[in-house]
Design a protein around this motif. Sequence first.
Motif, PDB file in Angstrom:
ATOM      1  N   ASN A  52       0.703  -1.278  -0.166  1.00  0.00           N
ATOM      2  CA  ASN A  52      -0.031   0.033   0.155  1.00  0.00           C
ATOM      3  C   ASN A  52       0.765   1.331  -0.006  1.00  0.00           C
ATOM      4  O   ASN A  52       0.269   2.282   0.349  1.00  0.00           O
ATOM      5  CB  ASN A  52      -0.829  -0.041   1.250  1.00  0.00           C
ATOM      6  CG  ASN A  52      -0.289  -0.169   2.632  1.00  0.00           C
ATOM      7  OD1 ASN A  52       0.996  -0.210   2.487  1.00  0.00           O
ATOM      8  ND2 ASN A  52      -0.950   0.399   3.789  1.00  0.00           N
ATOM      9  N   GLU A  62      -7.497  10.750  -4.510  1.00  0.00           N
ATOM     10  CA  GLU A  62      -8.331  10.580  -3.760  1.00  0.00           C
ATOM     11  C   GLU A  62      -9.828  10.240  -4.620  1.00  0.00           C
ATOM     12  O   GLU A  62      -9.862  10.997  -5.688  1.00  0.00           O
ATOM     13  CB  GLU A  62      -8.645  11.918  -3.243  1.00  0.00           C
ATOM     14  CG  GLU A  62      -9.831  12.229  -2.057  1.00  0.00           C
ATOM     15  CD  GLU A  62      -9.306  11.415  -0.801  1.00  0.00           C
ATOM     16  OE1 GLU A  62     -10.331  10.859  -0.115  1.00  0.00           O
ATOM     17  OE2 GLU A  62      -8.092  11.777  -0.398  1.00  0.00           O
ATOM     18  N   PRO A  63     -10.365   9.403  -4.450  1.00  0.00           N
ATOM     19  CA  PRO A  63     -10.064   8.364  -3.466  1.00  0.00           C
ATOM     20  C   PRO A  63      -9.026   7.451  -3.618  1.00  0.00           C
ATOM     21  O   PRO A  63      -8.276   7.597  -4.834  1.00  0.00           O
ATOM     22  CB  PRO A  63     -11.790   7.443  -3.613  1.00  0.00           C
ATOM     23  CG  PRO A  63     -11.932   7.636  -5.140  1.00  0.00           C
ATOM     24  CD  PRO A  63     -11.424   8.895  -5.490  1.00  0.00           C
ATOM     25  N   GLU A  64      -8.625   6.746  -2.684  1.00  0.00           N
ATOM     26  CA  GLU A  64      -7.369   5.726  -2.870  1.00  0.00           C
ATOM     27  C   GLU A  64      -7.437   4.934  -4.035  1.00  0.00           C
ATOM     28  O   GLU A  64      -8.615   4.016  -3.859  1.00  0.00           O
ATOM     29  CB  GLU A  64      -7.097   5.080  -1.483  1.00  0.00           C
ATOM     30  CG  GLU A  64      -6.013   4.098  -1.314  1.00  0.00           C
ATOM     31  CD  GLU A  64      -5.882   3.618  -0.145  1.00  0.00           C
ATOM     32  OE1 GLU A  64      -6.143   4.170   0.963  1.00  0.00           O
ATOM     33  OE2 GLU A  64      -5.420   2.468  -0.093  1.00  0.00           O
ATOM     34  N   ARG A 103      -2.962   6.213  -0.498  1.00  0.00           N
ATOM     35  CA  ARG A 103      -3.748   7.116  -0.630  1.00  0.00           C
ATOM     36  C   ARG A 103      -3.259   8.617  -0.703  1.00  0.00           C
ATOM     37  O   ARG A 103      -3.979   9.558  -0.773  1.00  0.00           O
ATOM     38  CB  ARG A 103      -4.506   7.142   0.951  1.00  0.00           C
ATOM     39  CG  ARG A 103      -3.523   7.240   2.171  1.00  0.00           C
ATOM     40  CD  ARG A 103      -4.337   7.081   3.532  1.00  0.00           C
ATOM     41  NE  ARG A 103      -3.376   6.799   4.390  1.00  0.00           N
ATOM     42  CZ  ARG A 103      -2.812   7.625   5.174  1.00  0.00           C
ATOM     43  NH1 ARG A 103      -2.882   8.839   5.062  1.00  0.00           N
ATOM     44  NH2 ARG A 103      -2.071   7.284   6.330  1.00  0.00           N
ATOM     45  N   ASP A 104      -1.821   8.729  -0.684  1.00  0.00           N
ATOM     46  CA  ASP A 104      -1.336   9.994  -1.142  1.00  0.00           C
ATOM     47  C   ASP A 104      -1.434  10.264  -2.571  1.00  0.00           C
ATOM     48  O   ASP A 104      -1.202  11.158  -3.265  1.00  0.00           O
ATOM     49  CB  ASP A 104       0.105  10.133  -0.920  1.00  0.00           C
ATOM     50  CG  ASP A 104       0.239   9.960   0.877  1.00  0.00           C
ATOM     51  OD1 ASP A 104      -0.548  10.165   1.257  1.00  0.00           O
ATOM     52  OD2 ASP A 104       1.402   9.465   1.129  1.00  0.00           O
ATOM     53  N   ARG A 113       2.247   6.594   0.420  1.00  0.00           N
ATOM     54  CA  ARG A 113       1.197   5.752   0.434  1.00  0.00           C
ATOM     55  C   ARG A 113       0.328   5.802  -0.909  1.00  0.00           C
ATOM     56  O   ARG A 113       0.212   6.928  -1.627  1.00  0.00           O
ATOM     57  CB  ARG A 113       0.298   6.146   1.670  1.00  0.00           C
ATOM     58  CG  ARG A 113       1.189   6.153   3.087  1.00  0.00           C
ATOM     59  CD  ARG A 113       0.276   6.667   4.039  1.00  0.00           C
ATOM     60  NE  ARG A 113       1.074   7.327   5.209  1.00  0.00           N
ATOM     61  CZ  ARG A 113       1.415   8.333   5.109  1.00  0.00           C
ATOM     62  NH1 ARG A 113       1.166   9.155   4.318  1.00  0.00           N
ATOM     63  NH2 ARG A 113       2.065   8.885   6.377  1.00  0.00           N
TER      64      ARG A 113
END
Lengths: 272, 986
Positions: free
Chosen positions: B909, B931-933, B927-928, B925
């Motif tokens: 991840n 958005e969304p991951e 999620r960085d 990460r």
Amino acid sequence: MPLDTSAYSLALLRVDGRRWNELRRVHAQIRTQAAADGSSYLEMGHTKVMCVVTGPSEPGARRGGTTGGAGGGGNNAAEVSVTVVVAGFSSVDRKRRGRGDKRNLELQSTISNALAASLHTHLYPHSTISISLHVLSQDGSLLAALINAATLACVDAGIPMTDYVVACTAGSTSTYAANDEDADPLLDLNHQEEQELPSLTVATLGATDRVAVLVCESRVQASRLEGMLAVGVDGCKQVREILDRVVRDKGRKMVSEGTVERGIGLESMDLD
Amino acid sequence: MASLKRSVESDPLAASISSKVYVRSTKSGKVQKIVREVYLRQDIPCSSKLCHACAATTPRDASGRAIPPVLSEAPAGTKLLPHGHYLVPDTNAFLSAMDLFEQESAFYDVVVLQIVLEELKNRSLPLYNRLIGLTKSEDKRFYVFFNEFRLETHVPRLDGETVNDRNDRAVRKAVAWYGKHLKQTKAKKVPAVVMLSNDRDNLRKAKDEGILAYSLADYVKQLKDGERLLDMIPETEDGESVKDRRPGQLFYDEYYSMSKMMTGIKSGLLHQGTFNVSPYNYLEGSIRVPAFPKALLILGRENINRSVDGDLVVVQVLPKDQWKEPSTQVIEEDAITKNENPDTEEGSGLVSEKERKALQEEVKRTHSKTTEGHAQPTAKVVGVIKRNWRQYVGHIDQSSVSQSSQQGRKQDSVFVVPMDKKIPKIRLRTRQVAELVGKRILVTIDAWDRGSRHPTGHFVRSLGELETKAAETEALLLEYDVQYRPFPKTVLDCLPKEGHDWKVPTSIEDPGWRDREDLRGLGICSIDPIGCQDIDDALHARPLENGNIEVGVHIADVSHFVRPNNAMDTEASIRGTTVYLVDKRIDMLPMLLGTDLCSLKPYVERFAFSVLWELTPEADVINMRFTKSVIKSREAFSYEQAQLRVDDASQQDDLTKSIRTLMSLSRHLKQKRMDAGALSLSSPEVKVQMESETSDPIDVKTKQHLDTMSLVEEFMLLANVSVARKIYDAFPQTALLRRHGEPPATNFDELANQLRVKKNLTLHVDSSRALADSLDTCVDPSEPFFNTLIRIMATRCMMAAEYFCAGTQAYPEFRHYGLASEIYTHFTSPIRRYADLVAHRQLAAAIDYEPVHPAVRSRGRLEAVCKNINVRHRNAQLAGRASIAYYVGQALRGRETEEDGFVMKIFSNGFVVLVPRFGIESLIRLRDLAEPEPEATFDAETYTLETKGSREVKVELFQKVRVKVTDQKDETTGKRGVRMEFVKAY
Ligand SMILES: [Zn+2]
């Protein structure tokens, strides 16, 4: 576990509550085994030893140990043969020491030489004085306790001697590496102190300053040695007082019980 | 007639002799019974200045000096104790609140009981040492009363009484005695004697016996700044803790008893080792034990079972079907436990829903593949032998603060997030939430019981606002345990009286000149980094008639000024090393020595310790000798200046010529080392440029490597090796040396596999030579930095070099793996490293310059020195790096740049990118990314991460990537750090 020896400077108290110049409790008895020529039992703190003396006896009838260090010697004087048996249960780690153990041999020869210097061995040519020592419990100052016990047993055996050979240990309150100039000397070290601090064993001839044994196996600055030695010699004088009292008390008791007749030998002693 | 009676009974002294029985278990698991005599006496003083009775019997040392009484005749009072009071704390009080006793505003006139000191020593050596420090402080008036040796206060243990109960009774008895004893002084105002305890049972018994006793909190409330001090009192099991309100709910398994653990270890069923937390996953730890070649994994809260990084723990290996691979996922504590409430510990079980989810994914992944070959043994912590808890720097997690506590002064629970990511959040109860939010604070951990998900601790002090230079620097020094207080007077008293006016004596008859060679005539110069003030070393070279060259390395003669065992030496041995931060230097020795009298400054005469060789032009050693000397350096060059001179062919002066000679010799030396298999390793090194006036960081530069740097390095290595041989010859048992262990081949498994899979390269690790050679072949023709990247990664697989005492290792173990030298020591930087100072003393003794000082010959003592300087050395490095990282963040503040970076680690991840330009690495990460991951598939076999959905990227290990570097203040850790955004893959 209690604090270690470094706590001394906090209140000038040692790990067992003594001051720098105090002996541990010394308890001694002589003639503990009636069958032996001479015998004694001695405690210095928790160091407990027993001694049996056989002889002087002629070589043919030689009994007792054959291994011990032999002092005196020569054909014109008696040989002082010493054996030390260290009981397995005497120390915390309960390790058995064999007969040929190097440390044991060294103890034996040191004791033998020390006593030979005081005993009138020349009165017993061609014979042997066998000293058999048993260590029941060890808590430091072992050599000193053995010498003291052997002296008592020899007195009991009636072997003529110049004076008591008395011993004790001396140490210093800080380690060699700390090299503390202000370290106090210490008298009569117990096991923990012996482990952590520099120490020496000194034996003197009676209350004199004549040193019969001086053993130092730890590293210590020469400048501290003098103070340690002085304290040790002073301790020997105290030990002599204690041993002398034991002998006299026993003598007095034997006279009053009628075991021994008030005789020439005892008259010279103060019986009151 | 001659029975051997038990002598004690017949002895009149027997009443005052007691014995104590201890039971001790040895390392091998044996149990020993130890009987110790105790001599009881009545001449142990109460040490109150009011008492005349004790003054008469005060003990004296062998030279007749008495210890003066300690406790004041007019001690401070409180609201409830107007006549003043003496405090008698029990062990518990010191264990839980040592910080309180070190306060300057209160806690004077304290009686420390021997039994308390003993118990404290058994429980915590650091706290014991702090207490001893207090008893030595003159103004705090702490007196150690040997209650166990005083006849009246000695307490024999009763049948069936526990040791703890007996000790508590001893404390109460001592308090009672003190009270009675002081009354006898008939003073007008007799101080009260107060027992302090946090143990409810003990307090209740005291009350029953009519002894004045307070809990810490009740006592502190009577003091003037009680409010503030109250925060320093920790929660205890017996105090009014949260636990009382929530009975029954236990999160963790109970620890095994010590004896059960000992038996287990002895029989090989349990294993003992140091617990380490993974830097990327707070729910994963590992522990190395001798029985397994690979580290044992400890996964999840339940198995970690309240251990904290560095604790010495006992583990049980789990059944084989539970063995797993190390996690390939990043799990960060703050992301997952963000919204937990410190007061209520919501959630039904130990593992919160979110944590469970994170772990589930982990398990799914491991099950989806056949992982049998890769699975690593896993284990569970069943007990802690020794906690490694210390004070931690952190800040209050803003999100854990409730609105009401922002305003009021009611006691509230908050979370403190430690700076060290390996340490879990600490729950803290404080009344000053409003003041402490936004500050760097120092806290400790007090306990972690089974009913609490997080450890509980208490506040020690505030360092200041977050992100202010003063607070952050102090935080860093505290975190790495760097001793930064000014040198005390006792240390400064050891300096030469002449101060800066000290000079090498002009008369050669002076004792300072004894056995010193006069080398003032030689053309010596020093080469150091720009602005170096503590110049340790200087060099010279001159041709000899036979065509060979005489080379000298001259080292500051620090041991001339720092005598063994004086206060300055002791302080230096504790500090161990000078610590260099970006804008600050914390010296090991006072400035006067470090930057003046010892420093080999140019144009002035200085004492030195010289190593002189005769070398052939090919740098073969013909002769070598060591001597104390007097030198006069001709010039202090910076690396850059020296390099310019060497390169400028028009410079033909003697000094430049000799530097050129040294340069040529150093190349030969380097070649020889490389041929022997020395490694050329790498770590990203950068330099922060500061604006000269405000000393604010303005730019970051990677350090440039100059030939003059390796010139100096080679000769320092040569000197170190030569000295190592000499002192080892002279002191085979006690020579202080430095070794670098050969890393176990398994350390390189991962890297070798990565290279094989990704680049089709093979890494040979059989010897340092093989490794050096194969590292040379690890090149990517299209990417010059690739080789450096691999070297950086290889360096991280190595062991740490360490100081040791020659007698503790067999000769083959002396080897320095990295330098490929049989034997090595540190000799060339005595101003900034204590090890070098010891080597100087040993060398001086080895050449008969001076007698051997006991401090450098006692093996036990040297082993303790090694242990300490190894830790200090490592901490200094970490502190230096942390300081650079902080300033890099500051330098980037408000800026945004795009840089090239390389992927050096990859997870399911996220991935870690190293940016060589700034020498920083950072985690990006999933999620960085968007958005969304985005959804991702991770292939652990090929080290590839591919995302789908909101953003589509494919990232591989070793790949070159473009990242946007900005600064950001991490809201959870409070650190300003670098944030990387992924731009594109090349
Ligand atoms: Zn008193």
